[in-house]
Design an enzyme around this catalytic site. Structure first.
Site, mmCIF file in Angstrom:
data_model
loop_
_atom_site.group_PDB
_atom_site.id
_atom_site.type_symbol
_atom_site.label_atom_id
_atom_site.label_comp_id
_atom_site.label_asym_id
_atom_site.label_seq_id
_atom_site.Cartn_x
_atom_site.Cartn_y
_atom_site.Cartn_z
ATOM 1 N N LYS A 87 0.895 -1.276 -0.021
ATOM 2 C CA LYS A 87 -0.101 0.077 0.017
ATOM 3 C C LYS A 87 0.877 1.266 0.185
ATOM 4 O O LYS A 87 1.778 1.595 0.894
ATOM 5 C CB LYS A 87 -0.763 -0.212 1.336
HETATM 6 O O1 G3P Z 1 -9.453 2.036 4.120
HETATM 7 C C1 G3P Z 1 -9.292 3.104 4.586
HETATM 8 C C2 G3P Z 1 -9.792 3.541 5.835
HETATM 9 O O2 G3P Z 1 -8.757 2.552 6.830
HETATM 10 C C3 G3P Z 1 -10.056 4.554 6.223
HETATM 11 O O3 G3P Z 1 -11.177 4.621 6.868
HETATM 12 O O4 G3P Z 1 -12.871 5.263 8.527
HETATM 13 O O5 G3P Z 1 -10.657 5.938 8.788
HETATM 14 O O6 G3P Z 1 -11.900 7.054 7.259
HETATM 15 P P1 G3P Z 1 -11.781 5.621 7.996
#
Ligand code: G3P
Length: 217
Positions: A87
């Site tokens: 990633k």
């Molecule tokens: O896959 C991306 C993710 O980990 C971010 O999610 O909920 O932190 O915006 P969030």
């Protein structure tokens, strides 16, 4: 549509795997820290543990932000297990690293994507996956789903093979709408996947069936 779970929690990954619909896992440094996984060796071991639970791709994020550092870390991550996808953040050095990994047969997931232009660059550099963060766009009153639709259109126009991995999914409607638009993959928390199961008419219908069965037996 592939279903990935967005967590580093081994119990939740096992639970999603047991459901039989899991195609992979995405993690990031924040999710690793949330599980208390610290230190390089522990982090690398945790990735291997995740790979041993799921059958599909496991995204492991580099910490370096310079080209050489990303290449070094990415190659180390890719060597851990053949399910690992490296990633890489959508920054200038990251685009160079994406191209390097493409040329060296290492699969990548371009993360922190918030615009169609960024997604176009990721595809040009040969990323395996591109991760537009739709929940974080919604958080700032910008339509995350519109971004997924724009990327779908652009990729289809030119036949880019980069898979659209809708990330920062927060709830079931995100999943359903991403499926309608044609995202290749979604990654979300276990609650968003299990939320797809729920309908009150299913629950009341089953209750009635079981009650009627008991009456006749
Ligand atoms: O896959 C991306 C993710 O980990 C971010 O999610 O909920 O932190 O915006 P969030």
């Amino acid at each position: 549509m592939k279903f990935f779970i967005d967590t580093a929690n081994l119990d939740q990954i096992k639970e999603a795997q047991d459901l039989g619909v899991l195609d992979g896992v995405t993690t990031n440094p924040s999710l690793m820290a949330k599980e208390g996984v610290k230190g390089k060796n522990n982090i690398l071991k945790h990735y291997v543990d995740i790979c041993n639970i799921v059958d599909g791709d496991v995204s492991a994020e580099v910490i370096a932000t310079d080209f050489e550092g990303m290449v070094r870390e990415g190659e180390e991550l890719a060597e851990l297990h053949d399910q690992i996808v490296v990633k890489i953040p959508m920054i200038k050095e990251g685009v160079k690293a994406l191209k390097y990994f493409t040329d060296h047969g290492i699969r990548t997931n371009c993360t922190l994507v918030f615009s169609a232009g960024q997604a176009l660059l990721a595809a040009k550099a040969g990323a395996t996956y591109v991760s537009p963060f739709i929940g974080r766009l919604d958080d700032i009153s910008t339509d995350g789903l519109e971004l997924i639709a724009d990327i779908r259109l652009i990729y289809d126009n030119y036949g880019f093979e980069t898979q659209i991995l809708a990330a920062s999914i927060r709830h079931t409607m995100h999943i359903i709408n991403c499926a309608k638009i044609g995202a290749d993959v979604m990654t979300g928390p276990l609650s968003s996947i299990e939320g797809l199961l729920k309908h009150p008419l299913t629950d009341s219908g089953l209750k009635q069936f079981l009650e009627d069965y008991k009456k006749g037996n």
